[in-house]
Scaffold this motif. Structure first.
Motif, PDB file in Angstrom:
ATOM      1  N   ASP A  61     -18.281   8.461  -6.856  1.00  0.00           N
ATOM      2  CA  ASP A  61     -17.791   9.826  -6.754  1.00  0.00           C
ATOM      3  C   ASP A  61     -16.912   9.776  -5.429  1.00  0.00           C
ATOM      4  N   SER A  62     -16.961   8.848  -4.601  1.00  0.00           N
ATOM      5  CA  SER A  62     -16.246   8.825  -3.330  1.00  0.00           C
ATOM      6  C   SER A  62     -14.895   8.447  -3.272  1.00  0.00           C
ATOM      7  N   VAL A  63     -14.545   7.783  -4.514  1.00  0.00           N
ATOM      8  CA  VAL A  63     -13.187   7.279  -4.665  1.00  0.00           C
ATOM      9  C   VAL A  63     -12.598   7.885  -5.851  1.00  0.00           C
ATOM     10  N   LYS A  64     -13.166   8.492  -6.671  1.00  0.00           N
ATOM     11  CA  LYS A  64     -12.669   9.132  -8.062  1.00  0.00           C
ATOM     12  C   LYS A  64     -11.380  10.033  -7.563  1.00  0.00           C
ATOM     13  N   GLY A  65     -10.491   9.815  -8.382  1.00  0.00           N
ATOM     14  CA  GLY A  65      -9.103  10.536  -8.161  1.00  0.00           C
ATOM     15  C   GLY A  65      -8.183  10.166  -7.237  1.00  0.00           C
ATOM     16  N   ARG A  66      -8.635   8.984  -6.387  1.00  0.00           N
ATOM     17  CA  ARG A  66      -7.929   8.380  -5.510  1.00  0.00           C
ATOM     18  C   ARG A  66      -7.758   6.785  -5.824  1.00  0.00           C
ATOM     19  N   PHE A  67      -8.787   6.172  -6.380  1.00  0.00           N
ATOM     20  CA  PHE A  67      -8.699   4.766  -6.755  1.00  0.00           C
ATOM     21  C   PHE A  67      -8.548   4.604  -8.231  1.00  0.00           C
ATOM     22  N   THR A  68      -7.664   3.443  -8.787  1.00  0.00           N
ATOM     23  CA  THR A  68      -7.515   3.161 -10.070  1.00  0.00           C
ATOM     24  C   THR A  68      -7.880   1.759 -10.392  1.00  0.00           C
ATOM     25  N   ILE A  69      -8.689   1.162 -11.242  1.00  0.00           N
ATOM     26  CA  ILE A  69      -9.118   0.219 -11.544  1.00  0.00           C
ATOM     27  C   ILE A  69      -8.298  -0.404 -12.880  1.00  0.00           C
ATOM     28  N   SER A  70      -7.781  -1.514 -13.065  1.00  0.00           N
ATOM     29  CA  SER A  70      -6.957  -1.963 -14.291  1.00  0.00           C
ATOM     30  C   SER A  70      -7.141  -3.460 -14.444  1.00  0.00           C
ATOM     31  N   ARG A  71      -6.629  -3.803 -15.608  1.00  0.00           N
ATOM     32  CA  ARG A  71      -6.814  -5.269 -15.562  1.00  0.00           C
ATOM     33  C   ARG A  71      -5.796  -5.867 -16.485  1.00  0.00           C
ATOM     34  N   ASP A  72      -5.393  -7.027 -16.540  1.00  0.00           N
ATOM     35  CA  ASP A  72      -4.338  -7.762 -17.111  1.00  0.00           C
ATOM     36  C   ASP A  72      -5.086  -9.034 -17.604  1.00  0.00           C
ATOM     37  N   ASN A  73      -5.544  -9.134 -18.867  1.00  0.00           N
ATOM     38  CA  ASN A  73      -6.422 -10.290 -19.151  1.00  0.00           C
ATOM     39  C   ASN A  73      -5.306 -11.483 -19.637  1.00  0.00           C
ATOM     40  N   ALA A  74      -4.115 -11.188 -19.616  1.00  0.00           N
ATOM     41  CA  ALA A  74      -3.249 -12.462 -20.045  1.00  0.00           C
ATOM     42  C   ALA A  74      -2.939 -13.059 -18.553  1.00  0.00           C
ATOM     43  N   LYS A  75      -3.139 -12.120 -17.369  1.00  0.00           N
ATOM     44  CA  LYS A  75      -2.993 -12.759 -16.060  1.00  0.00           C
ATOM     45  C   LYS A  75      -4.299 -13.206 -15.379  1.00  0.00           C
ATOM     46  N   ASN A  76      -5.225 -12.765 -16.101  1.00  0.00           N
ATOM     47  CA  ASN A  76      -6.477 -13.121 -15.361  1.00  0.00           C
ATOM     48  C   ASN A  76      -6.819 -12.418 -14.282  1.00  0.00           C
ATOM     49  N   THR A  77      -6.372 -11.390 -14.166  1.00  0.00           N
ATOM     50  CA  THR A  77      -6.195 -10.424 -12.927  1.00  0.00           C
ATOM     51  C   THR A  77      -6.752  -9.017 -13.105  1.00  0.00           C
ATOM     52  N   VAL A  78      -7.588  -8.537 -11.934  1.00  0.00           N
ATOM     53  CA  VAL A  78      -8.235  -7.039 -12.103  1.00  0.00           C
ATOM     54  C   VAL A  78      -7.566  -6.478 -10.911  1.00  0.00           C
ATOM     55  N   TYR A  79      -6.838  -5.263 -11.029  1.00  0.00           N
ATOM     56  CA  TYR A  79      -6.497  -4.578  -9.878  1.00  0.00           C
ATOM     57  C   TYR A  79      -7.359  -3.421  -9.256  1.00  0.00           C
ATOM     58  N   LEU A  80      -7.063  -3.136  -8.182  1.00  0.00           N
ATOM     59  CA  LEU A  80      -7.659  -1.730  -7.602  1.00  0.00           C
ATOM     60  C   LEU A  80      -6.710  -1.157  -6.620  1.00  0.00           C
ATOM     61  N   GLN A  81      -6.180  -0.293  -7.217  1.00  0.00           N
ATOM     62  CA  GLN A  81      -4.978   0.582  -6.799  1.00  0.00           C
ATOM     63  C   GLN A  81      -5.767   1.674  -5.797  1.00  0.00           C
ATOM     64  N   MET A  82      -5.486   1.615  -4.376  1.00  0.00           N
ATOM     65  CA  MET A  82      -6.275   2.636  -3.492  1.00  0.00           C
ATOM     66  C   MET A  82      -4.931   3.465  -2.921  1.00  0.00           C
ATOM     67  N   ASN A  83      -4.917   4.683  -3.210  1.00  0.00           N
ATOM     68  CA  ASN A  83      -4.454   5.968  -2.773  1.00  0.00           C
ATOM     69  C   ASN A  83      -5.049   6.772  -1.618  1.00  0.00           C
ATOM     70  N   SER A  84      -4.428   7.605  -1.125  1.00  0.00           N
ATOM     71  CA  SER A  84      -4.831   8.563  -0.148  1.00  0.00           C
ATOM     72  C   SER A  84      -6.167   7.883   0.732  1.00  0.00           C
ATOM     73  N   LEU A  85      -5.910   6.879   1.264  1.00  0.00           N
ATOM     74  CA  LEU A  85      -6.961   6.007   1.897  1.00  0.00           C
ATOM     75  C   LEU A  85      -7.626   6.914   3.036  1.00  0.00           C
ATOM     76  N   LYS A  86      -8.745   6.550   3.415  1.00  0.00           N
ATOM     77  CA  LYS A  86      -9.417   7.318   4.613  1.00  0.00           C
ATOM     78  C   LYS A  86      -9.949   6.421   5.249  1.00  0.00           C
ATOM     79  N   PRO A  87     -10.147   6.679   6.623  1.00  0.00           N
ATOM     80  CA  PRO A  87     -11.062   5.711   7.376  1.00  0.00           C
ATOM     81  C   PRO A  87     -12.439   5.307   6.826  1.00  0.00           C
ATOM     82  N   GLU A  88     -12.969   5.975   6.205  1.00  0.00           N
ATOM     83  CA  GLU A  88     -14.320   5.750   5.773  1.00  0.00           C
ATOM     84  C   GLU A  88     -14.326   4.772   4.644  1.00  0.00           C
ATOM     85  N   ASP A  89     -12.886   4.507   4.118  1.00  0.00           N
ATOM     86  CA  ASP A  89     -12.685   3.355   3.020  1.00  0.00           C
ATOM     87  C   ASP A  89     -12.764   2.109   3.769  1.00  0.00           C
ATOM     88  N   THR A  90     -12.781   1.924   5.090  1.00  0.00           N
ATOM     89  CA  THR A  90     -12.628   0.596   5.676  1.00  0.00           C
ATOM     90  C   THR A  90     -14.031   0.078   5.515  1.00  0.00           C
TER      91      THR A  90
END
Length: 122
Positions: A61-90
């Motif tokens: 709940d604390s990251v919903k709407g700000r973070f987005t998880i995605s993956r590219d299986n062809a590249k064997n990689t998962v991403y976490l896009q983090m927007n509107s970061l807050k100090p409590e995300d440290t």
């Protein structure tokens, strides 16, 4: 499976970062992947998770709407896009995999990356 998390750094509040979790191994596409974080003196906590196909995603709940998880299986990689970061995300952010459906319980994950530090200044 070996995992390598990267992309952390120092950013001001309101800024963005994109974390990557690169995996070795041919069967990466069969694993659900989770992102967790741990701040000093605190328990490891769930951030986001994605199913093996990428069709199902889950967020704390604390990251919903700000973070987005995605993956590219062809590249064997998962991403976490983090927007509107807050100090409590440290925290140190970790990626992990399990050979089943995603879960928010870190104890259910089988393989872990080494972590990448995210610091958000106010």
């Amino acid at each position: 499976v070996q995992l390598q998390a990267s992309g952390g750094g120092l950013v001001q509040a309101g800024g963005s970062l994109r974390l990557s979790c690169a995996a070795s191994g041919r069967t990466f596409s069969r694993y659900a992947v989770g992102w967790f974080r741990q701040a000093p003196g605190k328990e490891r906590e769930f951030v986001a998770a994605i199913s093996w196909s990428g069709s199902d995603t889950y967020y704390a709940d604390s990251v919903k709407g700000r973070f987005t998880i995605s993956r590219d299986n062809a590249k064997n990689t998962v991403y976490l896009q983090m927007n509107s970061l807050k100090p409590e995300d440290t925290a140190v952010y970790y990626c992990a995999v399990r050979g089943n459906s995603p879960t928010a319980n870190y104890l259910n994950y089988d393989y872990w990356g080494q972590g990448t530090q995210v610091t958000v200044s106010s």
